[in-house]
Write a protein that holds these residues in place. Structure first.
Motif, mmCIF file in Angstrom:
data_model
loop_
_atom_site.group_PDB
_atom_site.id
_atom_site.type_symbol
_atom_site.label_atom_id
_atom_site.label_comp_id
_atom_site.label_asym_id
_atom_site.label_seq_id
_atom_site.Cartn_x
_atom_site.Cartn_y
_atom_site.Cartn_z
ATOM 1 N N ALA A 143 1.445 11.951 -4.898
ATOM 2 C CA ALA A 143 2.428 12.338 -5.912
ATOM 3 C C ALA A 143 2.151 11.613 -7.227
ATOM 4 C CB ALA A 143 3.844 12.023 -5.419
ATOM 5 N N VAL A 144 1.850 10.327 -7.162
ATOM 6 C CA VAL A 144 1.514 9.564 -8.368
ATOM 7 C C VAL A 144 0.245 10.119 -8.997
ATOM 8 C CG1 VAL A 144 0.755 7.307 -9.209
ATOM 9 C CG2 VAL A 144 2.681 7.456 -7.632
ATOM 10 N N LEU A 145 -0.762 10.416 -8.165
ATOM 11 C CA LEU A 145 -2.026 10.936 -8.682
ATOM 12 C C LEU A 145 -1.841 12.287 -9.357
ATOM 13 C CD1 LEU A 145 -5.088 10.623 -8.938
ATOM 14 C CD2 LEU A 145 -5.309 11.675 -6.684
ATOM 15 N N GLU B 89 0.849 -1.186 0.000
ATOM 16 C CA GLU B 89 0.000 0.000 0.000
ATOM 17 C C GLU B 89 0.885 1.237 0.000
ATOM 18 O OE1 GLU B 89 -3.145 1.910 3.138
ATOM 19 O OE2 GLU B 89 -3.423 -0.193 2.583
ATOM 20 N N LEU B 90 0.571 2.185 -0.847
ATOM 21 C CA LEU B 90 1.384 3.398 -0.940
ATOM 22 C C LEU B 90 1.110 4.317 0.250
ATOM 23 C CD1 LEU B 90 1.048 4.369 -4.708
ATOM 24 C CD2 LEU B 90 2.973 3.256 -3.601
ATOM 25 N N PRO B 91 2.147 4.936 0.810
ATOM 26 C CA PRO B 91 1.912 5.996 1.797
ATOM 27 C C PRO B 91 1.127 7.137 1.160
ATOM 28 C CG PRO B 91 4.222 5.313 1.779
ATOM 29 C CD PRO B 91 3.575 4.679 0.590
ATOM 30 N N LEU B 92 0.414 7.889 1.971
ATOM 31 C CA LEU B 92 -0.439 8.958 1.457
ATOM 32 C C LEU B 92 0.340 9.931 0.580
ATOM 33 C CD1 LEU B 92 -3.209 10.334 1.427
ATOM 34 C CD2 LEU B 92 -2.554 11.545 3.515
ATOM 35 N N ALA B 93 1.499 10.364 1.027
ATOM 36 C CA ALA B 93 2.283 11.342 0.253
ATOM 37 C C ALA B 93 2.689 10.769 -1.094
ATOM 38 C CB ALA B 93 3.514 11.772 1.047
ATOM 39 N N ASP C 201 -1.927 19.056 -6.029
ATOM 40 C CA ASP C 201 -0.669 19.691 -5.630
ATOM 41 C C ASP C 201 -0.871 20.655 -4.458
ATOM 42 O OD1 ASP C 201 1.049 18.377 -7.359
ATOM 43 O OD2 ASP C 201 0.813 19.849 -8.965
ATOM 44 N N ALA C 202 -2.017 21.354 -4.448
ATOM 45 C CA ALA C 202 -2.292 22.275 -3.338
ATOM 46 C C ALA C 202 -2.428 21.499 -2.026
ATOM 47 C CB ALA C 202 -3.569 23.069 -3.619
ATOM 48 N N VAL C 203 -3.098 20.367 -2.085
ATOM 49 C CA VAL C 203 -3.248 19.542 -0.881
ATOM 50 C C VAL C 203 -1.904 18.978 -0.457
ATOM 51 C CG1 VAL C 203 -4.224 17.384 0.003
ATOM 52 C CG2 VAL C 203 -5.668 18.984 -1.255
ATOM 53 N N ARG C 204 -1.100 18.540 -1.411
ATOM 54 C CA ARG C 204 0.229 18.010 -1.079
ATOM 55 C C ARG C 204 1.079 19.077 -0.396
ATOM 56 N NH1 ARG C 204 3.096 16.488 -6.162
ATOM 57 N NH2 ARG C 204 4.633 15.584 -4.729
ATOM 58 N N ALA C 205 1.038 20.288 -0.942
ATOM 59 C CA ALA C 205 1.830 21.369 -0.354
ATOM 60 C C ALA C 205 1.345 21.698 1.045
ATOM 61 C CB ALA C 205 1.762 22.609 -1.252
ATOM 62 N N ALA C 206 0.020 21.704 1.227
ATOM 63 C CA ALA C 206 -0.534 22.022 2.542
ATOM 64 C C ALA C 206 -0.186 20.945 3.552
ATOM 65 C CB ALA C 206 -2.050 22.191 2.443
#
Length: 484
Positions: A114-116, A106-110, A271-276
């Motif tokens: 990133a893949v998505l 299972e991929l970690p959330l981060a 990307d906004a969610v990843r940055a946050a």
């Protein structure tokens, strides 16, 4: 012909060296370019004749003109009459598709986000070129061996999948990795042509699968959404940060007009969610990074995208923090010895009834079906604030779905929102004692019965004292809210 033997020379130039993969979009083979081009990958197009074959070839040539780091470069489109195949010539690709990857881990959330984001950017490039993928699924997202992060992602099968067939929409079962309809949007179940918003839905389905190893909707739920235009809450983990859940809930809305408009817009939101999530911003500030959906055209949207999310966060956090909600605390005192547990529990007062002196009967005299507020013996029952190990919700997703289904239709049509406060007892088994359930506050009487029926379906890991499961009184605020 979908089986090419090793040693076959296709188009007088490409010598097949072995199979590289097989999926719903066709088989792939490793091949050697005899003209001096080195090793390549041959991706066979689905077999078709007449107009359908011309459509596939035209789409393949159009896809070849779309350049993006997360799309495989199409070196050539070839036809071999003797073998009866058409194929894309791609650079050599070693790795595994996303579906196979998450079978193993299972991929970690981060990492999953990133893949998505990379996949959304690739699909967005196609959208800018006037193309729609229409077949986004885990097996169409390839992860290159030896690359990391977004550089490893390649979105396959752009524009070259066969059209959806009517029989696919009635098949009882779907393959998790090769199936297409399992990740299709509601409009595809209705037989409509896919749009960029269709790809957004399938990207979100793929993203949730990558992070949880299961799709957020079963095929029958998407079929229901397609037929009834129903807002069915997606099965998302309750432990996800609120902005992440909000991102997926919007992308998975049944109405295409309510989702992110295309791959680029979805990629921006990811990307906004990843940055946050990578920053130290407060949760409220992070939630603002996900743009709220536009107003629903023609009907109210029931408590799905934002209110149910609020309830999920409120349920989990409230039940956890209630035991620590009294005055500022020093470290918890040691629990009493096992022999003293019963003596301590017997001192707990029963819950306030709807007609108690502290809570007048008037408009709050709203109780569970079958009687007034519970007056059951509270012996051997803790108040939630008295336990060091509070209960934890086991099946929040089931509750959210039940609340969504139970929203009174008349209130939905009228756009009515409200809050209900439910008091109930959680047994040592983790089950809710249905006879104890009491509505202590309700902003609208019509919310009472649906709330009681929904809360009855909750299950918990029980509260514990000295490691022993105990009964505990809890109070849960349920917020019904319609998106504007």
């Amino acid at each position: 012909m979908d089986k090419i033997f090793t040693g076959t020379l296709l188009a007088g130039r490409y010598e097949v060296m072995g199979q590289a993969g097989r999926g719903a979009g066709g088989s792939a083979y490793r091949a050697l370019d005899r003209s001096g081009g080195g090793e390549v990958t041959l991706k066979l197009l689905p077999q078709a004749e007449g107009d359908e074959r011309e459509r596939l070839l035209s789409a393949a040539r159009a896809a070849a003109g779309v350049r993006h780091p997360n799309l495989p470069a199409v070196l050539d489109v070839v036809h071999d009459a003797a073998a009866g195949v058409d194929a894309l010539v791609l650079p050599p690709m070693k790795g595994e598709d996303l579906g196979r990857c998450v079978q193993l881990r299972e991929l970690p959330l981060a990492d999953g986000l990133a893949v998505l984001a990379a996949a959304a950017r690739a699909v967005g490039a196609a959208h800018r070129a006037g193309l729609v993928h229409g077949w986004v699924r885990p097996s169409a997202v390839f992860l290159l061996e030896g690359a990391a992060g977004s550089e490893a992602v390649r979105v396959m099968d752009l524009g070259v999948g066969p059209p959806m067939r009517p029989e696919w929409r009635t098949a009882p079962r779907f393959s998790r990795h090769a199936g297409v309809m399992e990740f299709a949007a509601p409009e595809q179940w209705r037989g409509e042509e896919p749009t960029p918003a269709t790809d957004v839905f399938s990207l979100a389905m793929t993203g949730v699968f990558a992070l949880t190893r299961q799709a957020p909707y079963a095929p029958d739920e998407v079929k229901r959404m397609a037929g009834e235009q129903a807002d069915v809450p997606a099965a998302l983990p309750t432990g996800w940060p609120a902005p992440v859940a909000a991102l997926f809930r919007r992308a998975l809305l049944p109405d295409p007009g309510q989702r992110f408009g295309d791959g680029d817009e979805f990629g921006d939101a990811v990307d906004a969610v990843r940055a946050a999530e990578a920053s130290d911003e407060p949760a409220a500030a992070r939630a603002e990074q996900v743009q709220s959906p536009p107003a629903h055209r023609g009907r109210a949207v029931p408590a799905g995208a934002w209110a149910i999310l609020l309830l999920a966060a409120g349920c989990a956090l409230w039940l956890w923090t209630a035991s620590r909600s009294s005055a500022p605390r020093t470290p918890d005192p040691a629990p009493p010895p096992a022999a003293a547990v019963d003596e301590r529990v017997d001192s707990v007062d029963p819950p306030l009834s709807a007609a108690s002196a502290d809570r007048p009967a008037d408009a709050r005299d709203l109780a569970a079906p079958g009687g007034k507020a519970d007056t059951a013996d509270a012996s051997h029952t803790y108040e939630l604030s008295e336990v060091v190990e509070p209960p934890r919700v086991r099946n929040m997703v089931a509750l959210l779905r039940e609340l969504e289904r139970s929203y009174p239709p008349g209130l939905r049509d009228a756009g009515v929102t409200g809050v209900v406060l439910v008091r109930f007892r959680i047994m040592e088994s983790g089950a809710v004692d249905a006879s104890s359930m009491t509505i202590t506050e309700a902003s609208h009487p019509a919310f009472v019965e649906p709330t009681i029926l929904s809360i009855q379906k909750l299950r918990f890991d029980p509260a514990r004292v000295n490691g022993r499961p105990v009964k505990v009184w809890a109070e849960l605020p349920v917020q019904w809210q319609l998106a504007q």
